[in-house]
Design a protein around this motif. Structure first.
Motif, PDB file in Angstrom:
ATOM      1  N   SER A  78     108.816 -26.574  24.306  1.00  0.00           N
ATOM      2  CA  SER A  78     108.456 -27.713  23.459  1.00  0.00           C
ATOM      3  C   SER A  78     107.427 -27.380  22.391  1.00  0.00           C
ATOM      4  O   SER A  78     107.036 -28.258  21.622  1.00  0.00           O
ATOM      5  N   VAL A  79     106.976 -26.128  22.322  1.00  0.00           N
ATOM      6  CA  VAL A  79     105.859 -25.797  21.433  1.00  0.00           C
ATOM      7  C   VAL A  79     106.184 -26.058  19.959  1.00  0.00           C
ATOM      8  O   VAL A  79     105.306 -26.466  19.187  1.00  0.00           O
ATOM      9  N   GLY A  80     107.423 -25.847  19.549  1.00  0.00           N
ATOM     10  CA  GLY A  80     107.787 -26.112  18.157  1.00  0.00           C
ATOM     11  C   GLY A  80     107.687 -27.590  17.828  1.00  0.00           C
ATOM     12  O   GLY A  80     107.225 -27.981  16.741  1.00  0.00           O
ATOM     13  N   SER A  81     108.092 -28.440  18.759  1.00  0.00           N
ATOM     14  CA  SER A  81     107.999 -29.884  18.556  1.00  0.00           C
ATOM     15  C   SER A  81     106.547 -30.343  18.559  1.00  0.00           C
ATOM     16  O   SER A  81     106.160 -31.228  17.780  1.00  0.00           O
ATOM     17  N   VAL A  82     105.725 -29.758  19.426  1.00  0.00           N
ATOM     18  CA  VAL A  82     104.302 -30.093  19.462  1.00  0.00           C
ATOM     19  C   VAL A  82     103.648 -29.705  18.139  1.00  0.00           C
ATOM     20  O   VAL A  82     102.794 -30.433  17.609  1.00  0.00           O
ATOM     21  N   LEU A  83     104.029 -28.561  17.603  1.00  0.00           N
ATOM     22  CA  LEU A  83     103.544 -28.137  16.283  1.00  0.00           C
ATOM     23  C   LEU A  83     103.823 -29.214  15.243  1.00  0.00           C
ATOM     24  O   LEU A  83     102.940 -29.599  14.465  1.00  0.00           O
ATOM     25  N   GLY A 112      98.356 -32.476  21.156  1.00  0.00           N
ATOM     26  CA  GLY A 112      98.906 -31.246  21.729  1.00  0.00           C
ATOM     27  C   GLY A 112      98.477 -31.056  23.171  1.00  0.00           C
ATOM     28  O   GLY A 112      99.291 -30.691  24.032  1.00  0.00           O
ATOM     29  N   VAL A 113      97.190 -31.294  23.444  1.00  0.00           N
ATOM     30  CA  VAL A 113      96.692 -31.176  24.819  1.00  0.00           C
ATOM     31  C   VAL A 113      97.412 -32.165  25.727  1.00  0.00           C
ATOM     32  O   VAL A 113      97.820 -31.824  26.849  1.00  0.00           O
ATOM     33  N   LEU A 114      97.591 -33.400  25.247  1.00  0.00           N
ATOM     34  CA  LEU A 114      98.264 -34.429  26.047  1.00  0.00           C
ATOM     35  C   LEU A 114      99.704 -34.034  26.364  1.00  0.00           C
ATOM     36  O   LEU A 114     100.161 -34.164  27.512  1.00  0.00           O
ATOM     37  N   CYS A 115     100.424 -33.540  25.353  1.00  0.00           N
ATOM     38  CA  CYS A 115     101.817 -33.116  25.579  1.00  0.00           C
ATOM     39  C   CYS A 115     101.891 -32.015  26.619  1.00  0.00           C
ATOM     40  O   CYS A 115     102.728 -32.047  27.534  1.00  0.00           O
ATOM     41  N   GLY A 116     101.015 -31.017  26.497  1.00  0.00           N
ATOM     42  CA  GLY A 116     101.024 -29.920  27.459  1.00  0.00           C
ATOM     43  C   GLY A 116     100.641 -30.377  28.858  1.00  0.00           C
ATOM     44  O   GLY A 116     101.241 -29.944  29.850  1.00  0.00           O
ATOM     45  N   ALA A 117      99.642 -31.257  28.934  1.00  0.00           N
ATOM     46  CA  ALA A 117      99.202 -31.740  30.239  1.00  0.00           C
ATOM     47  C   ALA A 117     100.287 -32.568  30.927  1.00  0.00           C
ATOM     48  O   ALA A 117     100.499 -32.447  32.136  1.00  0.00           O
ATOM     49  N   VAL A 118     100.988 -33.390  30.154  1.00  0.00           N
ATOM     50  CA  VAL A 118     102.078 -34.192  30.725  1.00  0.00           C
ATOM     51  C   VAL A 118     103.198 -33.281  31.215  1.00  0.00           C
ATOM     52  O   VAL A 118     103.727 -33.457  32.324  1.00  0.00           O
ATOM     53  N   LEU A 119     103.543 -32.293  30.403  1.00  0.00           N
ATOM     54  CA  LEU A 119     104.594 -31.350  30.800  1.00  0.00           C
ATOM     55  C   LEU A 119     104.225 -30.656  32.107  1.00  0.00           C
ATOM     56  O   LEU A 119     105.020 -30.602  33.060  1.00  0.00           O
ATOM     57  N   GLY A 120     103.002 -30.114  32.164  1.00  0.00           N
ATOM     58  CA  GLY A 120     102.569 -29.413  33.363  1.00  0.00           C
ATOM     59  C   GLY A 120     102.484 -30.320  34.569  1.00  0.00           C
ATOM     60  O   GLY A 120     102.874 -29.939  35.681  1.00  0.00           O
ATOM     61  N   SER A 121     102.001 -31.552  34.376  1.00  0.00           N
ATOM     62  CA  SER A 121     101.849 -32.489  35.485  1.00  0.00           C
ATOM     63  C   SER A 121     103.197 -32.890  36.075  1.00  0.00           C
ATOM     64  O   SER A 121     103.360 -32.946  37.305  1.00  0.00           O
ATOM     65  N   PHE A 223      99.458 -25.190  30.793  1.00  0.00           N
ATOM     66  CA  PHE A 223     100.349 -25.903  29.880  1.00  0.00           C
ATOM     67  C   PHE A 223      99.556 -26.731  28.862  1.00  0.00           C
ATOM     68  O   PHE A 223      99.958 -26.848  27.697  1.00  0.00           O
ATOM     69  N   ALA A 224      98.417 -27.304  29.291  1.00  0.00           N
ATOM     70  CA  ALA A 224      97.568 -28.048  28.356  1.00  0.00           C
ATOM     71  C   ALA A 224      97.011 -27.112  27.288  1.00  0.00           C
ATOM     72  O   ALA A 224      96.947 -27.469  26.097  1.00  0.00           O
ATOM     73  N   LEU A 225      96.618 -25.903  27.693  1.00  0.00           N
ATOM     74  CA  LEU A 225      96.122 -24.903  26.740  1.00  0.00           C
ATOM     75  C   LEU A 225      97.209 -24.533  25.737  1.00  0.00           C
ATOM     76  O   LEU A 225      96.950 -24.426  24.528  1.00  0.00           O
TER      77      LEU A 225
END
Length: 325
Positions: A78-83, A112-121, A223-225
């Motif tokens: 998802s990193v491209g979409s987060v970008l 970005g942090v929120l997206c990564g944290a949600v993904l990881g959670s 994932f948040a990082l």
């Protein structure tokens, strides 16, 4: 009598392996530069190298985060979409909500942090493969970027372009930041408890759990990082283009993963280096620039890049088998 200060055979072998990786990647990079310098009269020039250096900050920053994700045996598509979402939110906040540039940038980074944290959670809570969860997140976040911008490019102008302006000679501030993040990322990975835990989880998660380390918050933090660094990459790209495009970053996740794998990080987890990832970024950048200068078509460039990725995965697999044997 053996001195207690003498390095153990295991440590010596690891250092030799690490040195061999550095030398191998450097040799590949030099060989590519020599090859394209032979094929093109204009490749070996200061202008070309400056262009490459100023082109890679976003890719390098995202690759730092992806290195940590792959080391814990995960993946983030998802990193491209987060970008794209980070840049879209920041640009919209500046243009429509009249926010200051620092506040808008913090909004983008926070997203970005929120997206990564949600993904990881979600991945951790439901014990789902991060591949599947990030695939869904890719679509959700891309859709959010379209909604925020009303599917239109937001032209911010010079208010954020300073990040892409020449700073040291003709090198942009974004590149300097990317190099600093590579150094910090390597130090965190090799010199901190968090970094050792990341490697331990990727190597043997059950052993880490038995040792009293809860892998779940560490996975979520990784994932948040990665989300944070993808968001920073979005700000860098928006600064370079002076605009936020909701279509930005499509397919960049494959280039990011390719750079990390080429740099020697194992897809199976437990092994990797941020510094060698940076070598992988340089190899990808030189390959793309060289193919462009020799007149390769876009389909041809994709074929060659794909072959390089497959070759890197094969090398990683053979290395794993040799170590296992």
């Amino acid at each position: 009598m053996t001195s207690s200060a003498s390095p153990s055979p295991t440590r010596t072998g690891a250092l030799r392996s690490e040195l061999a990786t550095y030398l191998g990647l450097a040799a590949v990079l030099v060989a590519m530069v020599l090859l394209f310098s032979t094929l093109s009269d204009y490749f070996f020039s200061v202008e070309t190298f400056i262009a490459i250096v100023n082109e890679i900050p976003a890719l390098a920053v995202m690759a730092v985060g992806m290195t940590f994700v792959l080391i814990v045996a995960g993946i983030d598509l998802s990193v491209g979409s987060v970008l794209a979402l980070s840049a879209a939110l920041s640009a919209t906040a500046i243009l429509q909500w009249q926010w200051s540039v620092p506040a808008a940038a913090l909004l983008g980074l926070g997203a970005g942090v929120l997206c990564g944290a949600v993904l990881g959670s979600v991945s951790v809570a439901f014990r789902l493969p991060s591949f599947i969860v990030s695939l869904g997140m890719l679509e959700v976040v891309r859709g959010a970027a379209y909604l925020v911008t009303d599917s239109r490019t937001q032209y911010v102008g010079e208010r954020i372009s300073w990040l892409a302006q020449p700073w040291l000679g003709n090198v942009s501030a974004a590149f300097v930041i990317a190099v600093l993040l590579v150094i910090v990322g390597q130090l965190v990975l090799t010199r901190t408890v968090f970094g050792r835990s990341v490697v331990g989880i990727g190597t043997n998660e059950e052993a880490m759990r038995l040792a009293g380390v809860d892998p779940r918050p560490i996975r979520i933090a990784v994932f948040a990082l990665t989300g944070l660094l993808a968001a920073l990459a979005g700000l860098m790209q928006a600064a370079r283009l002076e605009a936020a495009d909701p279509n930005a970053g499509q397919g960049i996740e494959l280039r990011v993963i390719a750079a990390v794998v080429i740099g020697g990080t194992s897809l199976m987890g437990g092994r990797g280096s941020v510094v060698t990832t940076f070598f992988g970024v340089l190899i990808i950048a030189v390959l793309e620039a060289g193919l462009a200068q020799v007149g390769a078509s876009e389909p041809s460039k994709r074929v060659v890049t794909g072959c390089v990725i497959v070759a890197a995965v094969i090398v990683d697999t053979l290395r794993q088998r040799r170590r296992g044997g």
